[in-house]
Design a protein around this motif. Structure first.
Motif, PDB file in Angstrom:
ATOM      1  N   GLU A  33       0.621  -1.284  -0.087  1.00  0.00           N
ATOM      2  CA  GLU A  33       0.046   0.025   0.050  1.00  0.00           C
ATOM      3  C   GLU A  33       0.859   1.410   0.103  1.00  0.00           C
ATOM      4  OE1 GLU A  33      -3.540   1.709  -0.288  1.00  0.00           O
ATOM      5  OE2 GLU A  33      -3.262  -0.315  -0.410  1.00  0.00           O
ATOM      6  N   VAL A  34       2.071   1.217   0.696  1.00  0.00           N
ATOM      7  CA  VAL A  34       2.999   2.421   0.785  1.00  0.00           C
ATOM      8  C   VAL A  34       3.440   2.791  -0.799  1.00  0.00           C
ATOM      9  CG1 VAL A  34       5.034   3.357   1.402  1.00  0.00           C
ATOM     10  CG2 VAL A  34       3.562   1.856   3.065  1.00  0.00           C
ATOM     11  N   THR A  35       3.683   1.762  -1.779  1.00  0.00           N
ATOM     12  CA  THR A  35       4.109   2.162  -2.937  1.00  0.00           C
ATOM     13  C   THR A  35       2.909   2.666  -3.666  1.00  0.00           C
ATOM     14  OG1 THR A  35       5.676   0.258  -2.882  1.00  0.00           O
ATOM     15  CG2 THR A  35       5.183   1.193  -4.899  1.00  0.00           C
ATOM     16  N   LYS A  36       1.934   2.213  -3.579  1.00  0.00           N
ATOM     17  CA  LYS A  36       0.678   2.775  -4.299  1.00  0.00           C
ATOM     18  C   LYS A  36       0.416   4.074  -3.707  1.00  0.00           C
ATOM     19  CE  LYS A  36      -4.202   2.073  -4.838  1.00  0.00           C
ATOM     20  NZ  LYS A  36      -5.321   1.171  -4.487  1.00  0.00           N
ATOM     21  N   ILE A  37       0.452   4.699  -2.459  1.00  0.00           N
ATOM     22  CA  ILE A  37       0.146   5.940  -1.987  1.00  0.00           C
ATOM     23  C   ILE A  37       1.173   6.829  -2.366  1.00  0.00           C
ATOM     24  CG2 ILE A  37       0.459   7.244   0.065  1.00  0.00           C
ATOM     25  CD1 ILE A  37      -1.063   4.860   1.480  1.00  0.00           C
ATOM     26  N   ARG A  38       2.789   6.154  -2.742  1.00  0.00           N
ATOM     27  CA  ARG A  38       3.774   7.066  -3.382  1.00  0.00           C
ATOM     28  C   ARG A  38       3.510   7.325  -4.758  1.00  0.00           C
ATOM     29  NH1 ARG A  38       8.772   3.722  -2.599  1.00  0.00           N
ATOM     30  NH2 ARG A  38       9.683   5.533  -3.881  1.00  0.00           N
ATOM     31  N   PHE A  39       2.889   6.412  -5.534  1.00  0.00           N
ATOM     32  CA  PHE A  39       2.614   6.534  -6.838  1.00  0.00           C
ATOM     33  C   PHE A  39       1.490   7.443  -6.987  1.00  0.00           C
ATOM     34  CE2 PHE A  39       0.017   5.749 -10.308  1.00  0.00           C
ATOM     35  CZ  PHE A  39       1.022   5.567 -11.503  1.00  0.00           C
ATOM     36  N   LEU A  42       2.853  10.862  -6.155  1.00  0.00           N
ATOM     37  CA  LEU A  42       4.168  11.707  -7.057  1.00  0.00           C
ATOM     38  C   LEU A  42       3.297  11.983  -8.561  1.00  0.00           C
ATOM     39  CD1 LEU A  42       7.135   9.277  -6.664  1.00  0.00           C
ATOM     40  CD2 LEU A  42       7.034  11.640  -6.394  1.00  0.00           C
ATOM     41  N   ALA A  43       2.148  11.412  -8.668  1.00  0.00           N
ATOM     42  CA  ALA A  43       1.356  11.504 -10.050  1.00  0.00           C
ATOM     43  C   ALA A  43       0.702  12.788  -9.995  1.00  0.00           C
ATOM     44  CB  ALA A  43       0.477  10.314 -10.210  1.00  0.00           C
ATOM     45  N   LEU A  56       0.007  14.721 -13.729  1.00  0.00           N
ATOM     46  CA  LEU A  56       0.117  12.941 -14.256  1.00  0.00           C
ATOM     47  C   LEU A  56      -1.313  12.488 -13.982  1.00  0.00           C
ATOM     48  CD1 LEU A  56       3.672  12.152 -14.059  1.00  0.00           C
ATOM     49  CD2 LEU A  56       2.567  13.147 -16.008  1.00  0.00           C
ATOM     50  N   ALA A  57      -1.786  12.589 -12.815  1.00  0.00           N
ATOM     51  CA  ALA A  57      -2.756  11.948 -12.632  1.00  0.00           C
ATOM     52  C   ALA A  57      -4.351  12.130 -13.224  1.00  0.00           C
ATOM     53  CB  ALA A  57      -3.025  11.981 -11.044  1.00  0.00           C
ATOM     54  N   ASP A  58      -4.342  13.366 -13.481  1.00  0.00           N
ATOM     55  CA  ASP A  58      -5.468  13.925 -14.237  1.00  0.00           C
ATOM     56  C   ASP A  58      -5.551  13.995 -15.689  1.00  0.00           C
ATOM     57  OD1 ASP A  58      -6.458  14.331 -11.796  1.00  0.00           O
ATOM     58  OD2 ASP A  58      -5.976  16.432 -11.632  1.00  0.00           O
TER      59      ASP A  58
END
Length: 155
Positions: A33-39, A42-43, A56-58
């Motif tokens: 879950e930590v890597t997902k939150i970091r992704f 950062l996005a 990047l997320a939008d």
């Protein structure tokens, strides 16, 4: 007849305009879950190089999709957030950061508004402290008073 024309025109307009904007959907699987939150963080922190003001997320642009994939790959390689940000900045420039770093190139961006506010405060103080006008300077001479009386009497 007008009602039917109006309904057809409104229907044609609704079919050509897409009021729903779908955000990009990437199906990445993370180890924890930590890597997902970091992704996700950062996005949202990194800006799409093609879009005007989207992260990047939008963004739906192809370059944003490529950068999300690259971001995912870098996270899977175990890179730190600072390494990822440095990689993106080296590749795409400071534009990809929503909060640019303080450097010689960004001093105006970071400190310019504060300097402008200070200058505005100084100007206001100078205007307020300006020497008051002497009432003698505002008084009309006898010649000017005669002209004024003449103008007022003519009306």
């Amino acid at each position: 007849m007008r009602l039917i024309s109006f309904i057809l025109l409104a229907l044609a307009f609704m079919l050509t305009v897409n009021p729903v904007q779908a955000s990009p959907v990437d199906t990445y699987e993370f180890h924890d879950e930590v890597t997902k939150i970091r992704f996700q963080a950062l996005a949202k922190e990194l800006r799409c190089p093609k879009c005007q003001n989207q992260n990047l997320a939008d963004s739906n642009s192809p370059i944003a999709a490529d950068l999300r994939k690259e971001l995912y790959d870098l996270l899977q390689q175990g890179k730190a957030d600072s390494e990822i940000v440095n990689f993106m900045v080296d590749r795409y420039g400071e534009f990809v950061l929503y909060r640019p770093r303080v450097s010689q190139l960004t001093y105006v961006l970071w400190f310019g508004p504060a300097v402008l506010i200070l200058l505005a405060i100084l100007v206001v103080i100078m205007i307020v402290r300006r020497k008051p006008v002497d009432k003698k300077d505002l008084a009309l001479s006898s010649e000017q008073q005669d002209k004024l009386k003449k103008l007022l009497n003519d009306k």
